[in-house]
Every structure is written in C-alpha cells, then in structure tokens.
Design a protein around this motif. Structure first.
Motif, PDB file in Angstrom:
ATOM      1  N   VAL A  97       0.868  -1.176   0.000  1.00 21.30           N
ATOM      2  CA  VAL A  97       0.000   0.000   0.000  1.00 21.30           C
ATOM      3  C   VAL A  97       0.902   1.222   0.000  1.00 21.30           C
ATOM      4  N   PHE A  98       1.005   1.888  -1.164  1.00 15.50           N
ATOM      5  CA  PHE A  98       1.807   3.098  -1.269  1.00 15.50           C
ATOM      6  C   PHE A  98       1.036   4.281  -0.683  1.00 15.50           C
ATOM      7  N   GLN A  99       1.753   5.366  -0.414  1.00 16.14           N
ATOM      8  CA  GLN A  99       1.088   6.561   0.085  1.00 16.14           C
ATOM      9  C   GLN A  99       0.078   7.097  -0.917  1.00 16.14           C
ATOM     10  N   THR A 100       0.309   6.854  -2.205  1.00 14.31           N
ATOM     11  CA  THR A 100      -0.640   7.277  -3.238  1.00 14.31           C
ATOM     12  C   THR A 100      -1.828   6.331  -3.357  1.00 14.31           C
ATOM     13  N   LEU A 101      -1.773   5.197  -2.644  1.00 17.12           N
ATOM     14  CA  LEU A 101      -2.844   4.199  -2.553  1.00 17.12           C
ATOM     15  C   LEU A 101      -3.030   3.352  -3.801  1.00 17.12           C
ATOM     16  N   ARG A 142     -16.961  -7.261   1.411  1.00 10.07           N
ATOM     17  CA  ARG A 142     -17.634  -6.849   2.637  1.00 10.07           C
ATOM     18  C   ARG A 142     -16.978  -7.471   3.858  1.00 10.07           C
ATOM     19  N   ARG A 143     -16.587  -8.735   3.758  1.00 10.37           N
ATOM     20  CA  ARG A 143     -15.954  -9.405   4.897  1.00 10.37           C
ATOM     21  C   ARG A 143     -14.631  -8.749   5.249  1.00 10.37           C
ATOM     22  N   HIS A 144     -13.807  -8.452   4.231  1.00 13.18           N
ATOM     23  CA  HIS A 144     -12.508  -7.841   4.499  1.00 13.18           C
ATOM     24  C   HIS A 144     -12.665  -6.438   5.071  1.00 13.18           C
ATOM     25  N   LEU A 145     -13.625  -5.674   4.573  1.00 12.56           N
ATOM     26  CA  LEU A 145     -13.833  -4.322   5.109  1.00 12.56           C
ATOM     27  C   LEU A 145     -14.378  -4.383   6.532  1.00 12.56           C
ATOM     28  N   SER A 146     -15.230  -5.364   6.819  1.00 10.63           N
ATOM     29  CA  SER A 146     -15.753  -5.515   8.175  1.00 10.63           C
ATOM     30  C   SER A 146     -14.648  -5.899   9.145  1.00 10.63           C
ATOM     31  N   ASP A 147     -13.710  -6.731   8.685  1.00 14.93           N
ATOM     32  CA  ASP A 147     -12.567  -7.099   9.533  1.00 14.93           C
ATOM     33  C   ASP A 147     -11.762  -5.870   9.931  1.00 14.93           C
ATOM     34  N   LEU A 148     -11.740  -4.869   9.066  1.00 12.68           N
ATOM     35  CA  LEU A 148     -11.007  -3.634   9.334  1.00 12.68           C
ATOM     36  C   LEU A 148     -11.860  -2.619  10.096  1.00 12.68           C
ATOM     37  N   GLY A 149     -13.131  -2.924  10.273  1.00  9.88           N
ATOM     38  CA  GLY A 149     -14.003  -2.018  11.013  1.00  9.88           C
ATOM     39  C   GLY A 149     -14.518  -0.847  10.214  1.00  9.88           C
ATOM     40  N   LEU A 150     -14.492  -0.939   8.887  1.00  6.88           N
ATOM     41  CA  LEU A 150     -14.966   0.160   8.040  1.00  6.88           C
ATOM     42  C   LEU A 150     -16.474   0.043   7.835  1.00  6.88           C
ATOM     43  N   VAL A 173      -5.731  -0.731   2.508  1.00  6.99           N
ATOM     44  CA  VAL A 173      -5.127  -1.586   3.538  1.00  6.99           C
ATOM     45  C   VAL A 173      -5.820  -2.950   3.572  1.00  6.99           C
ATOM     46  N   ALA A 174      -7.146  -2.951   3.496  1.00 11.66           N
ATOM     47  CA  ALA A 174      -7.883  -4.212   3.511  1.00 11.66           C
ATOM     48  C   ALA A 174      -7.501  -5.083   2.323  1.00 11.66           C
ATOM     49  N   ARG A 175      -7.324  -4.470   1.155  1.00  9.78           N
ATOM     50  CA  ARG A 175      -6.936  -5.216  -0.047  1.00  9.78           C
ATOM     51  C   ARG A 175      -5.570  -5.863   0.140  1.00  9.78           C
ATOM     52  N   ALA A 176      -4.605  -5.119   0.647  1.00 13.17           N
ATOM     53  CA  ALA A 176      -3.261  -5.657   0.818  1.00 13.17           C
ATOM     54  C   ALA A 176      -3.244  -6.788   1.826  1.00 13.17           C
ATOM     55  N   CYS A 177      -3.909  -6.593   2.954  1.00 13.20           N
ATOM     56  CA  CYS A 177      -3.897  -7.614   4.008  1.00 13.20           C
ATOM     57  C   CYS A 177      -4.668  -8.863   3.587  1.00 13.20           C
ATOM     58  N   ILE A 185       3.427  -4.730   2.806  1.00 16.37           N
ATOM     59  CA  ILE A 185       4.149  -3.485   3.059  1.00 16.37           C
ATOM     60  C   ILE A 185       3.136  -2.347   3.096  1.00 16.37           C
ATOM     61  N   LEU A 186       3.130  -1.604   4.189  1.00 16.33           N
ATOM     62  CA  LEU A 186       2.159  -0.531   4.389  1.00 16.33           C
ATOM     63  C   LEU A 186       2.903   0.776   4.620  1.00 16.33           C
ATOM     64  N   ASP A 187       2.742   1.721   3.706  1.00 14.63           N
ATOM     65  CA  ASP A 187       3.398   3.020   3.802  1.00 14.63           C
ATOM     66  C   ASP A 187       2.417   4.030   4.388  1.00 14.63           C
ATOM     67  N   GLU A 188       2.620   4.386   5.658  1.00 18.52           N
ATOM     68  CA  GLU A 188       1.762   5.332   6.380  1.00 18.52           C
ATOM     69  C   GLU A 188       0.287   4.917   6.325  1.00 18.52           C
ATOM     70  N   PRO A 189      -0.052   3.696   6.775  1.00 16.01           N
ATOM     71  CA  PRO A 189      -1.428   3.217   6.607  1.00 16.01           C
ATOM     72  C   PRO A 189      -2.449   3.921   7.481  1.00 16.01           C
ATOM     73  N   THR A 190      -2.024   4.590   8.565  1.00 21.48           N
ATOM     74  CA  THR A 190      -2.990   5.247   9.452  1.00 21.48           C
ATOM     75  C   THR A 190      -2.999   6.756   9.291  1.00 21.48           C
ATOM     76  N   ALA A 191      -2.304   7.275   8.270  1.00 20.62           N
ATOM     77  CA  ALA A 191      -2.126   8.727   8.145  1.00 20.62           C
ATOM     78  C   ALA A 191      -3.454   9.460   8.005  1.00 20.62           C
ATOM     79  N   ALA A 192      -4.412   8.889   7.304  1.00 25.39           N
ATOM     80  CA  ALA A 192      -5.677   9.593   7.054  1.00 25.39           C
ATOM     81  C   ALA A 192      -6.825   9.028   7.873  1.00 25.39           C
ATOM     82  N   LEU A 193      -6.520   8.201   8.869  1.00 30.37           N
ATOM     83  CA  LEU A 193      -7.567   7.524   9.622  1.00 30.37           C
ATOM     84  C   LEU A 193      -7.765   8.165  10.995  1.00 30.37           C
TER      85      LEU A 193
END
Length: 271
Positions: A97-101, A142-150, A173-177, A185-193
């Motif tokens: 997950v790049f910073q550009t997403l 839907r399952r992956h997004l629910s796992d992330l709490g979105l 992030v959900a897609r990568a995980c 690899i997660l580049d600043e995954p919580t920056a906008a959360l």
C-alpha cells in the motif's frame, strides 16, 4: 543490478524472507538511497522510520519494482529477484500500500479490491465467456472491510472517488492484508484515519503477522511504531543506520538516532 554485499548467511540467524544489500537510486544529481540494506524476517512486524527525505519510500519502491535501483541486489526467500513492476512483486506474494494508494477512482470498491484477480463464475460462463462472479466478490469485499471495522461504507458498489480519504485508505489496507501471501508493506497506513480506524488497522496488522505473513510498516507515528513493531529499521540519509527492538530503546532515543543527535547502537537487533 550488481551485488554490493552478500546475502546474509542463514546459518548465522533466521533467514530473511525479504532482504536487500547495497541498494542505490539516484534522480539526476539527487541521491535518494545509497548503499541501503534491508532485512525482513518471517513472522515479524518491521517498522521503518526516518526523517522526511531519508529515502524510506524510495527504498520500498525499489524493493517491489515501482523503481528500478541503480545498484544492489534483492532476495525473496533466499532467491535473488528483479521485479520490473509491482504487479510482478504481487504475483510473488508481496502486497504494497503506497502513500498514493494506487486506487482506480472511477471503479467501485469491489472492483478495486479484486483488480487483476477477479473471481470467474464456475463452469462454462466463467471458463469460456469469462463472466465475473460478482456475488462472491461482493461477499469477500464486505468481509474484508468488516474485519477492518470500516462500517461507514454502506454500499460496496459505490465508486472509490466518492469515498473520503480515510475510507480510501481503509480499502487499500484491507486489499493488501487480504491478498498478501508472503509480505505486506504498508506506507503510512494510518495517516488519514481516525483513532478508532487506526486501532483497527493495528489490530489487523497483528492478525496478518499471526497468520505467518511478515509486515513492513513505514510510519512517522512513533507511538504506533512502539506499540506494534517487533523490530525497528532506522533510516537516515539514504541508508539503514540501525536496527533496534522497541523494548531495548526509548522512543526519544530512536528519534535522536533517526535525526543524528545520537549515535546508533554498536550492534543491530536481529532474530
């Protein structure tokens, strides 16, 4: 690329799942990374920290084929590799997950989640007419997004350009995980959360690690780094200058090493 240093001897420690030696990348006269080394071991969360412009994102881009390094060598599970693009890295089990997403704004959430790896319908329709199994993809998305709490995303068929920045970050992030099989690899995954979504991302990172997948977390959020990382890679002026364990060093000392106010420890922390 040329090898500037040998691959680490697996008999000396656990063999890295992803390693690099002597990476160099210049943009004209600007040297982004110089003689950079990297080691990611199985079943660990490795945080990569460094000041702005230290070369963290350039190093990651070189590791996954988004940039072609001018020199150095990269190994995945002990085999030297050269990725021409991130798709080749993804095929080899490395999700980034790049910073550009790297999202397609005009496509739906489901389409972005499964872009390049769509499910086909069983039987003749899928085999010969390549009909998509959209019901299965919606269910999995839907399952992956629910796992992330979105849970704020009510319609997974809405296009990504209608989402907020935090929601887009969560989808990436959900897609990568969901699809990383060897390395995520997660580049600043919580920056906008927000606080709640950030906590769920950290929990998801732990879950990924517990599934046996190594995770790289590039972050400026030092509390998150010290909460979740097994080891910390400290990057300065284009190269790795130290590897430490959060339990062996204070947060302020890590920042001091990162900025050059304090010398790095004499020995690196490795498994």
């Amino acid at each position: 690329m040329t090898n500037q240093r040998a691959y680490p001897d697996p008999r000396a420690s656990a063999a890295p799942v992803l390693a690099a030696r002597g990476l160099k990348k210049s943009f004209g006269r600007v040297v982004a990374i110089e003689d950079a080394d990297f080691d990611l071991y199985p079943n660990e969360i490795l945080a990569v920290i460094g000041d702005n412009g230290a070369g963290k994102s350039t190093m990651i881009a070189a590791l996954v084929g988004a940039l072609r390094p001018d020199a150095g060598a990269i190994w995945l599970n002990g085999r030297e590799v050269t990725f021409r693009n991130p798709m080749e890295a993804r095929t080899s089990g490395i999700e980034t997950v790049f910073q550009t997403l790297a999202m397609a704004p005009s496509l739906t959430i489901v389409d972005n989640m499964f872009l390049g790896r769509e499910y086909r319908q069983p039987g003749v329709r899928g085999r010969f007419f390549r009909a998509l199994d959209r019901g299965r993809m919606r269910q999995e998305a839907r399952r992956h997004l629910s796992d992330l709490g979105l849970m704020t995303i009510q319609n997974i068929d809405q296009v990504v350009e209608t989402l907020s920045g935090g929601q887009r970050q969560g989808v990436a992030v959900a897609r990568a995980c969901a699809f990383g099989s060897k390395v995520v690899i997660l580049d600043e995954p919580t920056a906008a959360l927000g606080v709640r979504e950030s906590a769920r991302v950290l929990d998801l990172i732990r879950d990924v690690r517990d599934r046996g997948i190594a995770v790289v977390l590039i972050s400026h959020n030092m509390p998150h780094v010290f909460e979740i990382a097994d080891r910390v890679h400290i990057h300065r002026l284009g190269r790795r200058i130290a590897q430490v364990r959060p339990g062996d060093i204070s947060m302020s000392d890590a920042v001091a090493i990162m900025t050059g106010a304090m010398p790095p420890p004499e020995r690196d922390a490795v498994p």
